[in-house]
Structure formats: structure tokens, C-alpha cells
Write a protein that holds these residues in place. Structure first.
Motif, mmCIF file in Angstrom:
data_model
loop_
_atom_site.group_PDB
_atom_site.id
_atom_site.type_symbol
_atom_site.label_atom_id
_atom_site.label_comp_id
_atom_site.label_asym_id
_atom_site.label_seq_id
_atom_site.Cartn_x
_atom_site.Cartn_y
_atom_site.Cartn_z
ATOM 1 N N SER A 14 5.242 -4.614 -11.016
ATOM 2 C CA SER A 14 5.651 -4.238 -9.655
ATOM 3 C C SER A 14 7.138 -4.423 -9.386
ATOM 4 O O SER A 14 7.667 -3.857 -8.437
ATOM 5 C CB SER A 14 4.849 -5.039 -8.620
ATOM 6 O OG SER A 14 5.144 -6.421 -8.740
ATOM 7 N N ARG A 15 7.821 -5.189 -10.234
ATOM 8 C CA ARG A 15 9.248 -5.457 -9.990
ATOM 9 C C ARG A 15 10.020 -5.496 -11.307
ATOM 10 O O ARG A 15 9.437 -5.626 -12.372
ATOM 11 C CB ARG A 15 9.428 -6.808 -9.290
ATOM 12 C CG ARG A 15 8.735 -6.908 -7.951
ATOM 13 C CD ARG A 15 8.951 -8.250 -7.279
ATOM 14 N NE ARG A 15 8.241 -9.275 -8.045
ATOM 15 C CZ ARG A 15 8.648 -10.534 -8.175
ATOM 16 N NH1 ARG A 15 9.745 -10.934 -7.603
ATOM 17 N NH2 ARG A 15 7.950 -11.399 -8.888
ATOM 18 N N ASP A 38 1.565 -11.393 -6.579
ATOM 19 C CA ASP A 38 1.937 -11.670 -5.186
ATOM 20 C C ASP A 38 2.788 -10.574 -4.555
ATOM 21 O O ASP A 38 3.054 -10.630 -3.363
ATOM 22 C CB ASP A 38 2.721 -12.987 -5.103
ATOM 23 C CG ASP A 38 1.870 -14.172 -5.527
ATOM 24 O OD1 ASP A 38 0.698 -14.225 -5.120
ATOM 25 O OD2 ASP A 38 2.388 -15.031 -6.266
ATOM 26 N N SER A 39 3.205 -9.597 -5.309
ATOM 27 C CA SER A 39 4.168 -8.596 -4.836
ATOM 28 C C SER A 39 3.473 -7.341 -4.331
ATOM 29 O O SER A 39 3.742 -6.225 -4.796
ATOM 30 C CB SER A 39 5.141 -8.253 -5.966
ATOM 31 O OG SER A 39 5.774 -9.401 -6.441
ATOM 32 N N TYR A 40 2.583 -7.512 -3.354
ATOM 33 C CA TYR A 40 1.815 -6.373 -2.841
ATOM 34 C C TYR A 40 2.725 -5.248 -2.350
ATOM 35 O O TYR A 40 2.522 -4.084 -2.694
ATOM 36 C CB TYR A 40 0.879 -6.801 -1.708
ATOM 37 C CG TYR A 40 0.263 -5.612 -1.010
ATOM 38 C CD1 TYR A 40 -0.812 -4.944 -1.587
ATOM 39 C CD2 TYR A 40 0.785 -5.130 0.185
ATOM 40 C CE1 TYR A 40 -1.359 -3.823 -0.981
ATOM 41 C CE2 TYR A 40 0.247 -4.010 0.797
ATOM 42 C CZ TYR A 40 -0.824 -3.360 0.212
ATOM 43 O OH TYR A 40 -1.351 -2.243 0.803
ATOM 44 N N GLN A 41 3.700 -5.575 -1.544
ATOM 45 C CA GLN A 41 4.543 -4.526 -0.957
ATOM 46 C C GLN A 41 5.294 -3.747 -2.032
ATOM 47 O O GLN A 41 5.346 -2.526 -2.003
ATOM 48 C CB GLN A 41 5.531 -5.110 0.059
ATOM 49 C CG GLN A 41 6.264 -4.041 0.862
ATOM 50 C CD GLN A 41 5.307 -3.155 1.654
ATOM 51 O OE1 GLN A 41 4.480 -3.641 2.401
ATOM 52 N NE2 GLN A 41 5.410 -1.843 1.477
ATOM 53 N N GLU A 42 5.861 -4.458 -3.005
ATOM 54 C CA GLU A 42 6.585 -3.797 -4.083
ATOM 55 C C GLU A 42 5.639 -2.911 -4.902
ATOM 56 O O GLU A 42 5.984 -1.791 -5.279
ATOM 57 C CB GLU A 42 7.269 -4.812 -4.999
ATOM 58 C CG GLU A 42 8.432 -5.528 -4.356
ATOM 59 C CD GLU A 42 8.026 -6.819 -3.640
ATOM 60 O OE1 GLU A 42 6.824 -7.016 -3.317
ATOM 61 O OE2 GLU A 42 8.925 -7.634 -3.379
ATOM 62 N N LEU A 46 5.850 1.167 -5.201
ATOM 63 C CA LEU A 46 5.977 1.842 -6.494
ATOM 64 C C LEU A 46 4.917 2.927 -6.649
ATOM 65 O O LEU A 46 5.225 4.039 -7.092
ATOM 66 C CB LEU A 46 5.884 0.813 -7.622
ATOM 67 C CG LEU A 46 6.150 1.317 -9.040
ATOM 68 C CD1 LEU A 46 7.516 1.984 -9.154
ATOM 69 C CD2 LEU A 46 6.021 0.165 -10.024
ATOM 70 N N VAL A 47 3.692 2.638 -6.260
ATOM 71 C CA VAL A 47 2.638 3.662 -6.330
ATOM 72 C C VAL A 47 2.972 4.827 -5.400
ATOM 73 O O VAL A 47 2.814 5.991 -5.765
ATOM 74 C CB VAL A 47 1.252 3.070 -6.007
ATOM 75 C CG1 VAL A 47 0.202 4.172 -5.865
ATOM 76 C CG2 VAL A 47 0.836 2.077 -7.079
ATOM 77 N N LYS A 56 -1.517 3.210 -10.706
ATOM 78 C CA LYS A 56 -2.410 2.427 -9.860
ATOM 79 C C LYS A 56 -2.054 0.960 -10.028
ATOM 80 O O LYS A 56 -1.940 0.462 -11.148
ATOM 81 C CB LYS A 56 -3.864 2.652 -10.245
ATOM 82 C CG LYS A 56 -4.842 1.845 -9.397
ATOM 83 C CD LYS A 56 -6.277 2.187 -9.712
ATOM 84 C CE LYS A 56 -7.229 1.345 -8.913
ATOM 85 N NZ LYS A 56 -7.508 1.865 -7.597
ATOM 86 N N ALA A 57 -1.893 0.257 -8.909
ATOM 87 C CA ALA A 57 -1.597 -1.178 -8.907
ATOM 88 C C ALA A 57 -2.893 -1.968 -8.808
ATOM 89 O O ALA A 57 -3.783 -1.613 -8.041
ATOM 90 C CB ALA A 57 -0.685 -1.511 -7.732
ATOM 91 N N LEU A 58 -2.968 -3.030 -9.601
ATOM 92 C CA LEU A 58 -4.153 -3.887 -9.624
ATOM 93 C C LEU A 58 -3.728 -5.327 -9.406
ATOM 94 O O LEU A 58 -2.907 -5.849 -10.171
ATOM 95 C CB LEU A 58 -4.863 -3.768 -10.975
ATOM 96 C CG LEU A 58 -5.270 -2.355 -11.392
ATOM 97 C CD1 LEU A 58 -5.672 -2.336 -12.860
ATOM 98 C CD2 LEU A 58 -6.396 -1.868 -10.514
ATOM 99 N N LYS A 59 -4.269 -5.957 -8.371
ATOM 100 C CA LYS A 59 -3.948 -7.362 -8.114
ATOM 101 C C LYS A 59 -4.757 -8.224 -9.062
ATOM 102 O O LYS A 59 -5.984 -8.151 -9.083
ATOM 103 C CB LYS A 59 -4.257 -7.740 -6.673
ATOM 104 C CG LYS A 59 -3.917 -9.200 -6.364
ATOM 105 C CD LYS A 59 -4.049 -9.486 -4.895
ATOM 106 C CE LYS A 59 -3.821 -10.929 -4.536
ATOM 107 N NZ LYS A 59 -2.652 -11.565 -5.051
#
Length: 76
Positions: A14-15, A38-42, A46-47, A56-59
Motif C-alpha cells: 500500500s505504500r 494499517d494503511s487502509y486509506q493508502e 491505490l486501488v 485488490k487490497a487485502l487487510k
């Protein structure tokens, strides 16, 4: 995701260097899954920038075997 795309998984995507790698792979026609902790917004930004058809972002915490199993179930 279309079946003609190659697929990649980037941890910490994410960063910084991870996000740069996600962008590079998308530019080379990969569908990229990437994790964040922890970087949900980033990750969301990006998505949005790359398009949900490309990434696709996966926490997940990659030090947790249980969370990595959840990621593998999503990808596979």
C-alpha cells in the motif's frame, strides 16, 4: 479480473516500494493482490488509482498463518 491476466501477490503493497511494485506490475498487465495492515486509506487510494479490475487490497497481518490462509483462499 480477466483470465488473460497474470496474477501477483505483493505483501506490504500500500505504500513506498511495495506500492511502486504494484503499479509496475499493473502496467505490465498483471492483476495484483496486495496486503496492508494499517494503511487502509493508502490501500484504498491505490486501488482507486489503478482500478478494481487491476488490483485488490487485502487487510492481513503476514506474520499470522491464519490470516495468510485467508488470503490464499481469496486468491486461489
Amino acid at each position: 479480473m480477466t483470465s488473460s491476466k497474470k496474477v501477483a501477490l505483493i505483501t506490504g503493497g500500500s505504500r513506498g516500494i511495495g506500492a511502486a511494485l504494484v503499479k509496475k506490475l499493473v502496467s505490465q498487465s498483471y492483476f495484483v493482490y496486495f496486503n496492508y495492515s494499517d494503511s487502509y486509506q493508502e490501500a484504498n487510494d491505490l486501488v482507486t488509482e489503478l482500478g478494481s479490475e487491476n488490483a485488490k487490497a487485502l487487510k492481513a497481518n503476514v506474520t499470522s498463518l491464519q490470516e495468510m490462509k485467508k488470503i490464499s483462499e481469496i486468491i486461489l
